[in-house]
Design a protein around this motif. Structure first.
Motif, PDB file in Angstrom:
ATOM      1  N   ILE A  43      55.939  78.518  35.357  1.00  0.00           N
ATOM      2  CA  ILE A  43      55.866  77.232  34.651  1.00  0.00           C
ATOM      3  C   ILE A  43      54.600  77.168  33.814  1.00  0.00           C
ATOM      4  O   ILE A  43      53.486  77.228  34.338  1.00  0.00           O
ATOM      5  N   LYS A  44      54.797  77.053  32.519  1.00  0.00           N
ATOM      6  CA  LYS A  44      53.700  76.953  31.571  1.00  0.00           C
ATOM      7  C   LYS A  44      53.583  75.513  31.077  1.00  0.00           C
ATOM      8  O   LYS A  44      54.589  74.821  30.871  1.00  0.00           O
ATOM      9  N   THR A  45      52.338  75.096  30.875  1.00  0.00           N
ATOM     10  CA  THR A  45      52.087  73.687  30.536  1.00  0.00           C
ATOM     11  C   THR A  45      51.093  73.574  29.388  1.00  0.00           C
ATOM     12  O   THR A  45      50.506  74.565  28.937  1.00  0.00           O
ATOM     13  N   ASP A  46      50.884  72.304  28.979  1.00  0.00           N
ATOM     14  CA  ASP A  46      49.776  72.030  28.055  1.00  0.00           C
ATOM     15  C   ASP A  46      48.457  72.106  28.830  1.00  0.00           C
ATOM     16  O   ASP A  46      48.447  72.436  30.013  1.00  0.00           O
ATOM     17  N   ALA A  47      47.367  71.776  28.203  1.00  0.00           N
ATOM     18  CA  ALA A  47      46.049  71.926  28.831  1.00  0.00           C
ATOM     19  C   ALA A  47      45.490  70.582  29.303  1.00  0.00           C
ATOM     20  O   ALA A  47      44.271  70.404  29.367  1.00  0.00           O
ATOM     21  N   ILE A  48      46.365  69.638  29.660  1.00  0.00           N
ATOM     22  CA  ILE A  48      45.916  68.361  30.240  1.00  0.00           C
ATOM     23  C   ILE A  48      45.704  68.590  31.736  1.00  0.00           C
ATOM     24  O   ILE A  48      46.626  68.423  32.541  1.00  0.00           O
ATOM     25  N   PHE A  49      44.506  69.000  32.106  1.00  0.00           N
ATOM     26  CA  PHE A  49      44.236  69.343  33.496  1.00  0.00           C
ATOM     27  C   PHE A  49      44.326  68.096  34.369  1.00  0.00           C
ATOM     28  O   PHE A  49      43.869  67.019  34.015  1.00  0.00           O
ATOM     29  N   GLY A  50      44.960  68.267  35.533  1.00  0.00           N
ATOM     30  CA  GLY A  50      45.149  67.156  36.469  1.00  0.00           C
ATOM     31  C   GLY A  50      46.497  66.482  36.336  1.00  0.00           C
ATOM     32  O   GLY A  50      47.002  65.906  37.296  1.00  0.00           O
ATOM     33  N   ASN A  51      47.095  66.556  35.144  1.00  0.00           N
ATOM     34  CA  ASN A  51      48.412  65.958  34.939  1.00  0.00           C
ATOM     35  C   ASN A  51      49.112  66.667  33.780  1.00  0.00           C
ATOM     36  O   ASN A  51      49.533  66.059  32.810  1.00  0.00           O
ATOM     37  N   ALA A  52      49.233  67.968  33.908  1.00  0.00           N
ATOM     38  CA  ALA A  52      49.767  68.789  32.825  1.00  0.00           C
ATOM     39  C   ALA A  52      51.264  68.567  32.650  1.00  0.00           C
ATOM     40  O   ALA A  52      51.991  68.295  33.611  1.00  0.00           O
ATOM     41  N   GLN A  53      51.718  68.714  31.390  1.00  0.00           N
ATOM     42  CA  GLN A  53      53.133  68.558  31.070  1.00  0.00           C
ATOM     43  C   GLN A  53      53.753  69.923  30.807  1.00  0.00           C
ATOM     44  O   GLN A  53      53.209  70.721  30.028  1.00  0.00           O
ATOM     45  N   PRO A  54      54.893  70.231  31.433  1.00  0.00           N
ATOM     46  CA  PRO A  54      55.518  71.550  31.260  1.00  0.00           C
ATOM     47  C   PRO A  54      55.980  71.788  29.827  1.00  0.00           C
ATOM     48  O   PRO A  54      56.413  70.869  29.124  1.00  0.00           O
ATOM     49  N   LEU A  55      55.889  73.057  29.404  1.00  0.00           N
ATOM     50  CA  LEU A  55      56.479  73.503  28.155  1.00  0.00           C
ATOM     51  C   LEU A  55      57.837  74.075  28.511  1.00  0.00           C
ATOM     52  O   LEU A  55      57.952  75.202  28.994  1.00  0.00           O
ATOM     53  N   ASP A  56      58.878  73.278  28.308  1.00  0.00           N
ATOM     54  CA  ASP A  56      60.181  73.580  28.889  1.00  0.00           C
ATOM     55  C   ASP A  56      60.791  74.901  28.419  1.00  0.00           C
ATOM     56  O   ASP A  56      61.346  75.647  29.227  1.00  0.00           O
ATOM     57  N   ILE A  57      60.703  75.176  27.160  1.00  0.00           N
ATOM     58  CA  ILE A  57      61.398  76.364  26.638  1.00  0.00           C
ATOM     59  C   ILE A  57      60.868  77.631  27.288  1.00  0.00           C
ATOM     60  O   ILE A  57      61.631  78.444  27.819  1.00  0.00           O
ATOM     61  N   ILE A  58      59.542  77.811  27.257  1.00  0.00           N
ATOM     62  CA  ILE A  58      58.971  79.019  27.835  1.00  0.00           C
ATOM     63  C   ILE A  58      59.082  79.029  29.357  1.00  0.00           C
ATOM     64  O   ILE A  58      59.307  80.068  29.977  1.00  0.00           O
ATOM     65  N   SER A  59      58.950  77.854  30.011  1.00  0.00           N
ATOM     66  CA  SER A  59      59.051  77.774  31.473  1.00  0.00           C
ATOM     67  C   SER A  59      60.462  78.129  31.932  1.00  0.00           C
ATOM     68  O   SER A  59      60.650  78.840  32.930  1.00  0.00           O
ATOM     69  N   LYS A  60      61.448  77.612  31.203  1.00  0.00           N
ATOM     70  CA  LYS A  60      62.843  77.917  31.555  1.00  0.00           C
ATOM     71  C   LYS A  60      63.129  79.400  31.380  1.00  0.00           C
ATOM     72  O   LYS A  60      63.758  80.041  32.240  1.00  0.00           O
ATOM     73  N   LYS A  61      62.660  79.972  30.285  1.00  0.00           N
ATOM     74  CA  LYS A  61      62.869  81.398  30.032  1.00  0.00           C
ATOM     75  C   LYS A  61      62.235  82.236  31.136  1.00  0.00           C
ATOM     76  O   LYS A  61      62.858  83.168  31.673  1.00  0.00           O
ATOM     77  N   ASN A  62      60.996  81.917  31.503  1.00  0.00           N
ATOM     78  CA  ASN A  62      60.313  82.665  32.564  1.00  0.00           C
ATOM     79  C   ASN A  62      61.067  82.576  33.882  1.00  0.00           C
ATOM     80  O   ASN A  62      61.223  83.568  34.607  1.00  0.00           O
ATOM     81  N   SER A  63      61.522  81.379  34.216  1.00  0.00           N
ATOM     82  CA  SER A  63      62.182  81.154  35.511  1.00  0.00           C
ATOM     83  C   SER A  63      63.510  81.903  35.577  1.00  0.00           C
ATOM     84  O   SER A  63      63.814  82.569  36.581  1.00  0.00           O
ATOM     85  N   ILE A  64      64.318  81.798  34.521  1.00  0.00           N
ATOM     86  CA  ILE A  64      65.619  82.482  34.522  1.00  0.00           C
ATOM     87  C   ILE A  64      65.419  83.996  34.614  1.00  0.00           C
ATOM     88  O   ILE A  64      66.099  84.687  35.378  1.00  0.00           O
ATOM     89  N   GLN A  65      64.478  84.486  33.831  1.00  0.00           N
ATOM     90  CA  GLN A  65      64.215  85.938  33.829  1.00  0.00           C
ATOM     91  C   GLN A  65      63.768  86.414  35.203  1.00  0.00           C
ATOM     92  O   GLN A  65      64.217  87.448  35.700  1.00  0.00           O
ATOM     93  N   PHE A  66      62.876  85.637  35.849  1.00  0.00           N
ATOM     94  CA  PHE A  66      62.367  86.035  37.162  1.00  0.00           C
ATOM     95  C   PHE A  66      63.471  86.042  38.210  1.00  0.00           C
ATOM     96  O   PHE A  66      63.641  87.003  38.959  1.00  0.00           O
ATOM     97  N   PHE A  67      64.241  84.950  38.271  1.00  0.00           N
ATOM     98  CA  PHE A  67      65.229  84.839  39.347  1.00  0.00           C
ATOM     99  C   PHE A  67      66.468  85.698  39.090  1.00  0.00           C
ATOM    100  O   PHE A  67      67.191  86.022  40.035  1.00  0.00           O
ATOM    101  N   ASN A  68      66.715  86.079  37.831  1.00  0.00           N
ATOM    102  CA  ASN A  68      67.800  87.037  37.574  1.00  0.00           C
ATOM    103  C   ASN A  68      67.453  88.415  38.114  1.00  0.00           C
ATOM    104  O   ASN A  68      68.335  89.225  38.379  1.00  0.00           O
ATOM    105  N   ASN A  69      66.163  88.664  38.234  1.00  0.00           N
ATOM    106  CA  ASN A  69      65.708  89.954  38.736  1.00  0.00           C
ATOM    107  C   ASN A  69      64.953  89.806  40.056  1.00  0.00           C
ATOM    108  O   ASN A  69      64.094  90.629  40.385  1.00  0.00           O
ATOM    109  N   GLN A  70      65.283  88.707  40.786  1.00  0.00           N
ATOM    110  CA  GLN A  70      64.527  88.421  41.995  1.00  0.00           C
ATOM    111  C   GLN A  70      64.785  89.474  43.059  1.00  0.00           C
ATOM    112  O   GLN A  70      65.897  89.982  43.194  1.00  0.00           O
ATOM    113  N   PRO A  71      63.751  89.796  43.828  1.00  0.00           N
ATOM    114  CA  PRO A  71      63.929  90.733  44.932  1.00  0.00           C
ATOM    115  C   PRO A  71      64.748  90.102  46.046  1.00  0.00           C
ATOM    116  O   PRO A  71      64.927  88.882  46.104  1.00  0.00           O
TER     117      PRO A  71
END
Length: 803
Positions: A141-169
């Protein structure tokens, strides 16, 4: 795939952790596809913040750090946490040297809690032959730089998550909640309820079948079960309703948690780690029946008030306030405005209140000089109760219940839909207010808390009647009668959960010395609502406590006649106190024991009926005496002794024979008709010969036969077919300030209503303008502990249904 999220209490050392491992293992060996998201274990986040603040102040934090590490290690022998502990030590050391830290550093430190939690659970599961993999959410999950209450960057976070769990051990992936990172890999956190947010984001990205949120309760309740004993679990909610609950402070949810689930229509189920067989609360897109769903609370909030007569009619004041709040990233949950003297109240989180005050004072500095603003103040002693689903058209019911319990909201507002209402109250009233509102709107048994003063013949009988009938009354009327205090003149027995049938022994063995103030304090400290004080004494001293009890939220029920027969000025002052405090004072048993006499007279008078005269046999004791003496060939002294032995009279029968008791009852009825008579204006026929009035009780009984010639002569001097009756009579022009009050021995036809009286019955004739010469007659048992106690009980139930 299902997303499982476990909270900090679930992951605490001991039972919680064991239950989490059992749940995961059961699903793993059942070949369920799951991803687990974890919060920091136990109180880790708060402990890390405490360490950070100590380091900033330069305080010694080493001992606390070692305790933290020992708890998190929890007897794991391998050096699993070396990297995290080393990083934590370096960060704290730096803060201690600089005496300061940035939001970026704070995120790095609090992130350690989730890292330790996920690593610990992964390690223990593998030890138990459950294949598990540690997953650092900062990689996903990638976010903006608002430390303490960061907001996710959905496109890149979704891509990372799908890629990871498609190849999950192989195995169960244990993901850190709450933490994420920027695109440049700096650690961030997702703010309040961040672990839930992590889980709902993953559910969205991976198109999960269900998000299961494991907590320490069985689901979402109509109120916090720790504060409201009768809170009920809600089986189903819609996303919209859940979102409202989240917006108004439900601590299981946060609004941002709901949004990713709504987008993909993914059900959310709230479950209990400690009771995994529970169905929990299911939240879906399906709309449920309308109606009040829950009571939510906010108690870490402060009320900021801005007041100033000079601001009346000025435009832009609200905009200036909200600009200050926005510029300083301070969220306003409630706003309320007054018009007569310009005033604006806003509710903010308590940790932001000081900042808000400082910035508002800067903004309105010139207005202070021009005296347009009188002051800006902060009240930290508040809490907010939100009634989710409350319609304004029925809001008067819970609001009235609060007022009757001496809980006056500081302010309230409602949403534009008119379906949710928030009340700002004093924090000390929170628990009591929740129980009052919950009982009123959810139809659970209304709890009535009773303090009984005086447990003699009438009082003791009453207590037993209440205890023996409580269960049936709760089933039939949804009213739970709770006797929390029983007192005599010296001792009191207190139990906020209610006293039981061994109260006599308990008060003798465990009763403590007290004042009425102690009982009031106990009720307040235990947040007892719907209070009723019962006076079953015959004490003029105890009557002095009536106003104090009323002012402290008690309704009154009394079998003690004294309060209603003291001076007219006291009588009116007591009624004024009752009216001012919106309380009730019932005393049906003051006249006629359990007969519905006072209520009947009140209703007639209230309806405008002109009552012209009231007369009757007011004393059950003297009824028995003269009924028997008139109809049987017995000496007066013998009948009097029988009455004493049977318990019809007081131990010293002169208290009945002097006529004062009947006189007090006549005066009570007179005052119900708004007459201003005083006791010394009543003409009383004292039945005791003057030479027997002042001697000792023992000597009185030795000379009791001296009554015989006096009353035998009176009896024989009657007209044929007449009998003696001792009556009270209220007559004269009852539309004026005062009536004619008499207590006297009369001879009446044995065929009249009074003449046909039997036993110890009382009888009352009420003459009115409408009924003419045919009076309303009320007759029945006018004496006896059981009858009187039952009358007091009836008054209690009347109040219980009003409250």
């Amino acid at each position: 795939m299902k997303i499982l999220k476990f909270g900090g209490k679930s992951l605490a050392n001991g039972e919680g952790l064991s239950k989490v491992i059992q749940i995961i293992a059961q699903k793993f060996f059942s070949n369920e596809s799951i991803v687990v998201v974890v919060s920091a274990r136990a109180n880790a986040t708060n402990e890390l913040i405490d360490l950070l603040e100590k380091a900033q102040k330069g305080d010694n934090y080493e001992k606390d750090l070692e305790s933290f590490k020992e708890y998190q290690q929890n007897e794991i022998k391998e050096d699993v946490f070396a990297e995290e502990f080393h990083q934590l030590e370096k960060l704290l050391e730096g803060v201690s040297l600089l005496r300061d830290y940035s939001p970026r550093i704070k995120d790095q430190i609090v992130a350690v809690g989730e890292l330790l939690s996920a690593k610990y659970l992964t390690h223990v599961l593998n030890e138990k032959k459950v294949k598990a993999n540690f997953v650092d959410a900062r990689q996903l999950i990638k976010t903006d730089a608002i430390f303490g209450n960061a907001q996710p960057l959905d496109i890149i976070s979704k891509k990372n998550s799908i890629q990871f769990f498609n190849n999950q051990p192989e195995g169960v992936n244990i993901v850190t909640g709450f933490i994420a990172s920027t695109v440049s890999n700096e650690t961030t956190t997702l703010g309040r309820n961040g672990s839930n947010y992590t889980a709902s984001l993953l559910a969205n990205y991976l198109d999960a079948e269900e998000f299961q949120n494991y907590t320490h309760v069985d689901g979402i309740f109509t109120a916090n079960p720790e504060l409201v004993v009768n809170a009920r679990k809600i089986e189903k909610l819609s996303f919209n309703e859940a979102n409202e609950l989240a917006n108004f402070g439900a601590n299981i949810l946060h609004a941002k948690t709901i949004i990713p689930l709504v987008e993909k229509n993914i059900p959310l189920r709230i479950l209990n780690t400690f009771n995994p067989d529970s169905y929990g609360t299911l939240i879906t897109a399906e709309q449920t029946d309308e109606g009040i769903k829950s009571l939510s609370i906010l108690n870490n909030v402060s009320l900021i008030n801005l007041e100033g007569r000079g601001l009346l009619g000025k435009t832009g004041v609200d905009a200036r306030i909200f600009r200050v709040m926005g510029d300083n990233n301070i969220s306003v949950s409630i706003i309320s405005q007054g018009s007569s003297e310009r005033g604006i109240g806003i509710v903010v989180e308590s940790d932001k209140a000081s900042k808000a005050l400082i910035e508002l004072e800067k903004e309105f500095e010139n207005d202070f000089y021009t005296k347009d603003v009188n002051g800006i103040t902060v009240n930290d002693n508040i809490a907010v109760i939100s009634i989710i689903g409350q319609d304004l058209s029925t809001f008067h019911k819970p609001y009235t219940a609060l007022i009757k319990n001496k809980i006056v909201p500081i302010l309230f507002n409602n949403t534009t839909t008119g379906r949710n209402i928030s009340l700002v109250i004093h924090k000390g009233d929170l628990k009591r207010a929740l129980n009052v509102i919950h009982g009123e709107i959810f139809g659970v048994s209304k709890k009535i808390n009773i303090a009984v003063f005086g447990h003699g013949l009438v009082g003791g009988t009453l207590i037993n009647q209440i205890l023996n009938s409580a269960s049936a009354i709760e089933k039939r009327k949804n009213i739970a009668l709770n006797v929390f205090a029983i007192a005599n003149s010296k001792k009191v027995l207190l139990n906020n959960n209610g006293l039981n049938n061994d109260w006599k022994t308990a008060i003798a063995d465990n009763g403590s010395e007290y004042s009425v103030e102690d009982v009031v304090k106990y009720a307040r400290e235990n947040h007892l609502e719907n209070l009723i004080a019962i006076d079953n004494t015959a004490s003029a001293t105890f009557v002095e406590n009536y106003s104090y009890l009323i002012e402290n939220g008690f309704d009154l029920v009394s079998s003690n006649k004294i309060a209603n027969t003291l001076s007219y000025s006291f009588y009116k002052a007591l009624r004024k106190t009752i009216e001012k405090n919106q309380k009730n004072y019932l005393y049906e048993t003051n006249v006629g024991a359990g007969l519905p006499l006072i209520d009947t007279i009140k209703l007639l008078h209230l309806s405008g009926e002109n009552i012209t005269k009231i007369k009757g046999v007011f004393s059950g004791s003297l009824s028995y005496l003269f009924n028997t003496f008139s109809n049987e060939n017995k000496n007066f002294s013998d009948v009097l002794q029988e009455a004493v032995d049977s318990g019809y009279t007081e131990p010293d029968p002169r208290e009945d024979l002097c006529g004062n008791d009947v006189a007090r009852k006549v005066l009570i009825l007179a005052r119900e008709l708004d007459l201003q008579n005083e006791f010394d204006e009543i003409k009383i026929d004292n039945l005791i010969p003057e030479h027997l009035q002042t001697i000792s009780q023992d000597e009185f009984f030795e000379r009791i036969e001296e009554f015989n010639p006096i009353y035998q002569q009176i009896k024989e001097g009657q007209e044929p077919n007449h009998v003696l009756r001792y009556i009270g009579e209220l007559s004269g022009d009852l539309q004026k300030e005062k009536g004619v009050l008499e207590v006297k021995l009369v001879s009446v036809s044995e065929n009249s209503a009074l003449g046909q009286l039997k036993g110890s019955d009382s009888l009352f004739e009420i003459y009115t303008e409408s009924y003419g010469e045919r009076p309303i007659v009320i007759q029945g048992a006018g004496a006896g502990a059981s009858v009187t106690a039952r009358g007091v009980f009836g008054d209690i139930l009347r109040l219980a249904e009003k409250n």
